[in-house]
Design an enzyme around this catalytic site. Structure first.
Site, PDB file in Angstrom:
ATOM      1  N   ASP A  37     -38.365 -30.403  -9.996  1.00  0.00           N
ATOM      2  CA  ASP A  37     -38.071 -29.178 -10.758  1.00  0.00           C
ATOM      3  C   ASP A  37     -39.233 -28.188 -10.746  1.00  0.00           C
ATOM      4  OD1 ASP A  37     -35.734 -30.559 -11.498  1.00  0.00           O
ATOM      5  OD2 ASP A  37     -36.676 -31.355 -13.302  1.00  0.00           O
ATOM      6  N   GLU A 213     -27.519 -24.973 -13.717  1.00  0.00           N
ATOM      7  CA  GLU A 213     -28.744 -25.241 -14.485  1.00  0.00           C
ATOM      8  C   GLU A 213     -29.951 -24.603 -13.824  1.00  0.00           C
ATOM      9  OE1 GLU A 213     -28.630 -29.518 -14.538  1.00  0.00           O
ATOM     10  OE2 GLU A 213     -29.358 -29.702 -12.489  1.00  0.00           O
TER      11      GLU A 213
END
Ligand code: NAG
Ligand code: NAG
Ligand code: NAG
Ligand code: NAG
Ligand code: NAG
Ligand code: NAG
Ligand code: NAG
Ligand code: NAG
Ligand code: NAG
Ligand code: NAG
Ligand code: NAG
Ligand code: NAG
Length: 592
Positions: A37, A213
């Protein structure tokens, strides 16, 4: 350097730069190992430096920050989460999929901001109390101690990311729980107080992929761009984008979506998505995302989700074009190499040789699983200089049912596996006293996925005496959701019959060398021997790397000590293990 072309005009030689600078080549991943991420920025005001943040799940210290001046040499400069009292609740999270999710790093008017989400138990996934969103600040990210305590804010969802509008209004975009109503929501926020607006609204629901997301908002040429990940973080992961003339929307998707993915390809790098975009000093655009070196088979990928980088072409008024992710890359000319950079940790490709000298502290690239128990890790304790003393935890690496550890914690400290091939080894001095006393090395992915080689005191199974005398064994054992090799128990003394101190049954102090190597892409090999007698090192067991390929995290190579369930307390602290000569040697990366 711009290539020079010599032109002859009127008999005069002129040196002029060519229009196209020589492109650079580099390899992915830029941060190998458990660094998912990614979020990165370029900060001209701080000496033209790039800064990136990563997710850390249950690892503590957490939210590692890397910096670079040249996009190739990246240094771990600090950990945002470095003091237990910043976030005591990390200690009570359950499951390896909990903990710190996607952190966004941004710089605004002299301050660095990290916005992130602490995620609790999966069992509670429909409950808004599952998400604890927060912001950390620092004016000097080269020092871990500079990172503030977090300001918490209410937001039902995760992967929150801030955006500053020109008039000072701060927006926060995030991901609404996909089980409830998938989509990207946005509201305003006061970053000082954490007061979020009551006007949470859906601004884009993506293109229909699972779990929209990881949103980030950028403004460019009169447009607001909203870039998100979709498809879930596995093989169908991808990045999509939409844009609007106003920040509130409506957002129009790019007809070229997904703008980057390796789904439905045979590439070694899979799961490409969860991206962020930034510029370099020359104004060229770059992107980072996570990727998994698994191939489409998705069986063996112990390092989990790593950070990759790709060039981006973003012409005025146009959509950004992201280059596909491969191991060997070429793209915009990079800034010249420069490794003069402040910060507390090592560069990403550095080997370890840790000797734990007196008065030193643990290097900042070492991590625990959740918050460490105070006093369980002592560098150079009295009588044992140049060692790390591990005081055992009641819980072993599996802990309670593989999912939580509670306030007992688990005595474990390790470093990320950052190379396809490597050797990790330590020396360990250990005098197990009671049945179950154990210390050793581990390839640890989660409490439900780890491969261990320990020294453990157990009753001699072949003895006919009653009670059976306790003898030290090597124990090789693996835990996974997949089939694991059967445990192997080897009596230590009979392993080294010609090694005098070890063959003396009255000698209780074992001085042993423990090693694990990735001897090829698919298997780890565990070995042990007497310290300082490398010719006597014996192979003990092999485990498939597929056993530690799962979920959101990546393998951590480290040492542990446990009583395997017997209580420890101040009067009965259990038997410590002393670790020395900790070595991690990189031996090769597979790129395709
Ligand atoms: C490298 O970076 C440092 C720190 O920003 C700077 O002082 C130095 O001038 C740079 N060196 C080169 C060769 O660009
Ligand atoms: C974690 O799991 C334990 C045992 O199931 C439970 O008691 C505890 O409440 C859970 N913690 C959270 C934060 O959900
Ligand atoms: C601030 O700017 C945003 C657009 O970036 C606009 O939507 C908002 O109304 C403005 N707020 C104020 C108080 O001017
Ligand atoms: C945020 O809240 C603080 C404290 O109430 C206040 O002083 C500040 O003006 C607020 N900031 C914005 C941008 O509204
Ligand atoms: C997105 O989904 C939510 C929840 O299902 C819905 O309320 C909303 O109208 C949708 N928004 C858009 C822009 O399609
Ligand atoms: C793919 O994985 C399976 C196990 O799931 C294995 O049997 C097979 O050999 C693998 N194929 C390749 C090409 O790696
Ligand atoms: C240099 O890299 C950029 C970005 O990847 C690409 O668009 C361009 O075609 C490359 N130039 C050359 C000469 O290869
Ligand atoms: C275990 O007991 C057997 C039988 O007495 C003995 O031969 C053996 O040496 C013992 N093992 C160890 C490691 O002491
Ligand atoms: C133990 O025996 C092996 C095999 O004979 C030999 O290679 C090794 O050097 C010996 N080690 C010690 C410490 O004597
Ligand atoms: C990798 O190593 C393991 C253990 O030594 C072995 O069983 C396996 O065949 C090896 N695989 C390859 C492709 O060499
Ligand atoms: C790990 O600890 C648990 C108790 O916390 C125990 O039940 C289990 O047997 C232990 N595992 C081993 C391999 O001893
Ligand atoms: C400490 O733990 C031991 C078991 O290891 C137990 O016998 C003892 O009662 C405990 N002491 C206290 C003060 O809790």
């Amino acid at each position: 350097m711009l290539p020079k072309v010599v032109l002859y005009v009127c008999g005069c030689a002129l040196l002029i730069p060519t229009a196209i600078a020589a492109n650079s080549t580099y390899t992915n991943p830029i941060f190998p190992g458990f660094f998912p991420d990614p979020s990165c920025i370029f900060v001209p005001e701080r000496d033209d430096t790039f800064f990136c943040a990563s997710s850390s799940f249950e690892a503590f210290p957490g939210i590692p920050i890397h910096a670079s001046k040249d996009l190739v040499n990246w240094k771990l400069i600090s950990n945002v989460l470095n003091r237990p009292d910043q976030l005591p609740d990390l200690a009570i999270t359950n499951k390896s999929t909990s903990g710190i999710w996607a952190s966004t790093i941004r710089y605004h008017q002299g301050t660095f901001f990290i916005m992130t989400t602490l995620v609790f138990d999966d069992a509670d996934q429909f409950n808004s109390s599952r998400w604890d969103n927060m912001v950390f600040q620092s004016k000097d990210p080269f020092k871990s101690s500079s990172w503030s305590d977090p300001v918490h804010f209410d937001f039902v969802g995760y992967d929150t990311s801030p955006y500053w509008s020109d008039n000072g209004t701060v927006y926060v975009a995030g991901s609404h729980p996909w089980h409830v109503a998938p989509g990207i929501t946005m509201t305003t926020i006061n970053l000082t107080t954490g007061e979020a607006g009551s006007d949470l609204r859906f601004i884009w629901n993506g293109t229909g992929g699972l779990a929209p997301e990881g949103p980030h908002i950028y403004s460019k040429d009169g447009w607001y761009y909203l870039m998100i990940a979709e498809g879930g973080t596995g093989l169908t992961h991808m990045e999509t984008i939409a844009r609007s003339k106003t920040i509130d929307g409506p957002y129009t998707p790019n007809s070229a979506n997904p703008i980057v993915t390796n789904a439905n390809t045979s590439q070694y790098f899979q799961t490409v998505g969860h991206a962020d975009l930034f510029q370099d000093p020359a104004g060229s655009w770059w992107g980072v995302s996570l990727a998994t070196r698994s191939g489409p088979n998705f069986t063996t990928y112990p390092m989990g989700r790593e950070t990759v980088m790709f060039p981006v072409t973003w012409k005025t008024g146009d959509w950004p074009i992201l280059q596909l992710v491969r191991g060997q890359m070429s793209g915009w000319q990079m800034p010249p190499p420069n490794i003069t950079i402040a910060g507390e940790g090592p560069f990403t490709d550095t080997a370890d040789h840790l000797t734990f000298p007196p008065k030193s502290s643990l290097p900042i690239h070492l991590v625990h699983w959740r918050i460490p128990i105070n006093g369980s890790y002592t560098v150079s304790p009295s009588g044992h200089p140049n060692t790390l003393r591990l005081s055992p935890s009641k819980l072993n690496l599996t802990g309670y049912d593989g999912n939580y550890a509670g306030s007992q914690g688990q005595t474990f400290v390790g470093r990320r596996q950052t190379d396809s091939l490597f050797t990790y080894a330590v020396n360990m001095e250990f005098s197990p006293q009671a049945q179950g006393d154990e210390a050793g090395i581990s390839v640890f992915l989660t409490q439900n996925h780890h491969v261990d080689l320990g020294i453990v005191l157990l009753p001699n199974s072949t003895s006919s005496a009653s009670p059976k005398p306790l003898v030290p064994y090597f124990r090789f054992a693996a835990t996974s959701y997949l089939a694991v090799p059967p445990p192997i128990l080897v009596p230590i003394h009979s392993s080294f019959p010609n090694y005098t101190t070890l063959s003396d049954p009255t000698a209780t102090t074992l001085n042993l060398y423990l090693e694990v190597k990735a001897n090829n892409l698919t298997h780890y090999a565990f070995s042990a021997g007497p310290v300082d007698a490398m010719s006597d090192v014996i192979n003990i067991g092999y485990a498939p790397a597929a056993d530690v390929s799962f979920g959101f995290t990546g393998t951590i190579l480290g040492v542990y000590a446990t009583t395997n369930g017997r209580n420890v307390n101040a009067t009965a602290p259990g038997t410590p293990a002393y670790i020395s000569d900790w070595k991690y040697t990189p031996q090769g990366q597979f790129l395709d």
